[in-house]
Design a protein around this motif. Sequence first.
Motif, PDB file in Angstrom:
ATOM      1  N   ASP A  35       0.831  -1.194   0.000  1.00 30.20           N
ATOM      2  CA  ASP A  35       0.000   0.000   0.000  1.00 30.20           C
ATOM      3  C   ASP A  35       0.871   1.252   0.000  1.00 30.20           C
ATOM      4  OD1 ASP A  35      -2.712   1.103   0.120  1.00 30.20           O
ATOM      5  OD2 ASP A  35      -2.135   1.841   2.091  1.00 30.20           O
ATOM      6  N   LYS A  38       2.167   1.589  -3.535  1.00 31.75           N
ATOM      7  CA  LYS A  38       1.078   2.024  -4.410  1.00 31.75           C
ATOM      8  C   LYS A  38       0.848   3.526  -4.288  1.00 31.75           C
ATOM      9  CE  LYS A  38      -2.833   2.599  -3.091  1.00 31.75           C
ATOM     10  NZ  LYS A  38      -4.156   2.673  -2.473  1.00 31.75           N
ATOM     11  N   THR A  39       0.798   4.034  -3.059  1.00 30.28           N
ATOM     12  CA  THR A  39       0.575   5.468  -2.843  1.00 30.28           C
ATOM     13  C   THR A  39       1.713   6.289  -3.427  1.00 30.28           C
ATOM     14  OG1 THR A  39      -0.690   5.044  -0.818  1.00 30.28           O
ATOM     15  CG2 THR A  39       0.228   7.248  -1.094  1.00 30.28           C
ATOM     16  N   GLN A  42       1.248   6.585  -7.114  1.00 27.10           N
ATOM     17  CA  GLN A  42       0.090   7.381  -7.509  1.00 27.10           C
ATOM     18  C   GLN A  42       0.315   8.879  -7.355  1.00 27.10           C
ATOM     19  OE1 GLN A  42      -3.088   5.598  -5.213  1.00 27.10           O
ATOM     20  NE2 GLN A  42      -3.534   4.110  -6.803  1.00 27.10           N
ATOM     21  N   ARG A 178     -14.056   5.174  -4.864  1.00 31.14           N
ATOM     22  CA  ARG A 178     -13.128   4.051  -4.749  1.00 31.14           C
ATOM     23  C   ARG A 178     -13.760   2.868  -4.023  1.00 31.14           C
ATOM     24  NH1 ARG A 178      -7.469   3.412  -1.374  1.00 31.14           N
ATOM     25  NH2 ARG A 178      -8.919   3.429   0.374  1.00 31.14           N
ATOM     26  N   SER A 222      -9.929  -4.173  -8.290  1.00 31.28           N
ATOM     27  CA  SER A 222      -8.803  -3.239  -8.243  1.00 31.28           C
ATOM     28  C   SER A 222      -8.584  -2.565  -9.584  1.00 31.28           C
ATOM     29  CB  SER A 222      -7.529  -3.975  -7.822  1.00 31.28           C
ATOM     30  OG  SER A 222      -7.648  -4.506  -6.521  1.00 31.28           O
ATOM     31  N   ILE A 226      -9.346   1.714  -9.846  1.00 30.37           N
ATOM     32  CA  ILE A 226      -8.088   2.425  -9.579  1.00 30.37           C
ATOM     33  C   ILE A 226      -8.086   3.892 -10.008  1.00 30.37           C
ATOM     34  CG2 ILE A 226      -6.888   1.690 -11.679  1.00 30.37           C
ATOM     35  CD1 ILE A 226      -4.340   1.465  -9.853  1.00 30.37           C
ATOM     36  N   ASP A 229      -8.885   5.680  -7.066  1.00 27.41           N
ATOM     37  CA  ASP A 229      -7.801   5.565  -6.089  1.00 27.41           C
ATOM     38  C   ASP A 229      -6.707   6.586  -6.383  1.00 27.41           C
ATOM     39  OD1 ASP A 229      -6.403   4.620  -3.937  1.00 27.41           O
ATOM     40  OD2 ASP A 229      -5.972   2.646  -4.787  1.00 27.41           O
ATOM     41  N   LYS A 273      -1.080  -2.503  -6.307  1.00 27.45           N
ATOM     42  CA  LYS A 273      -2.469  -2.594  -5.841  1.00 27.45           C
ATOM     43  C   LYS A 273      -3.004  -4.003  -6.054  1.00 27.45           C
ATOM     44  CE  LYS A 273      -7.038  -0.472  -6.555  1.00 27.45           C
ATOM     45  NZ  LYS A 273      -7.335   0.116  -5.241  1.00 27.45           N
ATOM     46  N   ARG A 276      -1.440  -6.445  -3.782  1.00 30.11           N
ATOM     47  CA  ARG A 276      -1.991  -6.348  -2.427  1.00 30.11           C
ATOM     48  C   ARG A 276      -3.419  -6.866  -2.365  1.00 30.11           C
ATOM     49  NH1 ARG A 276      -4.612  -1.111   0.202  1.00 30.11           N
ATOM     50  NH2 ARG A 276      -5.303  -2.068   2.135  1.00 30.11           N
TER      51      ARG A 276
END
Length: 299
Positions: A35, A38-39, A42, A178, A222, A226, A229, A273, A276
């Motif tokens: 996570d 992923k952040t 992004q 999301r 996902s 996304i 997200d 993502k 996970r």
Amino acid sequence: MKISPQNPWVQGVLSRGGRGAAKGLVEICLMHPLDVVKTRFQIQRGSADPNRYKSVGDSFRTIFRTEGLFGFYKGILPPILAETPKRAVKFFTFEQYKKLLGYMSLPPGFVFAIAGLGSGLTEAIVVNPFELVKVGLQANRSTFAQQPSTLAYARHIIKTEGMGLQGLNKGLTATLGRHGVFNMVYFGFYFNVKNIIPANKDPTLEFLRKFGIGLTSGTIASIINIPFDVAKSRIQGPQPVPGDIKYRTCFQTMATVYQEEGFFALYKGLVPKIMRLGPGGAVMFLVYEYTYLWLQENW
């Protein structure tokens, strides 16, 4: 209504809530490093970002080298505080929405999907302030020891920006999108496919059946959700120019990302993502199913 452990409503909360809480905690502990990665993907803005990661492997190596092992667990306290009750809310409200929709004579397939949408929207309202704090902590690239505590960062947000949609509830529309879209696909696919593929008497094969359906559910959900997200991470994360709010609302942020960085920028962070929430989706439903059996036997 008498509130006691034998009361049917209380038993429902305990069983569905307990299942949701247990699976949520397991999923967080196993999957949080993904996570964080992923952040980070992004919130980075194309090749112009001097701190951009080139790949998932590069991000893991860079975070470990510059921030240490605990860098992968930045922002883990908000999910631990929020996701356990959140998962309880998620599964309990799903059952309640499903029960209400049952009175409308809708096809079962639609019932699962719409109930999932409702549970996702409810879940998003509960979790959004925690998500805001989590994203802010995950975006911080200083060492773990130099990072502000979760409580200190939350207090700073409240003090400087307040509790509203520009403060602790910033990014709510993107979070609603999301979670609503994810749960609609996640629950709808899982329960519809589970009802189509017959159960197996062999415990190992039955485990694999549920794991496979949960894995596929988490992966498809996902992929579909996304863009919401990415929008959420951009709105809740650091702005390109401090003090200048570039990312304001969900669809405005999607449009800006698309115009400036292209279509595939809306899918940044997809690999971590899926890594996970694919297996994480399977773990969630497996813990949900087996905790339910345990609660049935012991309550």
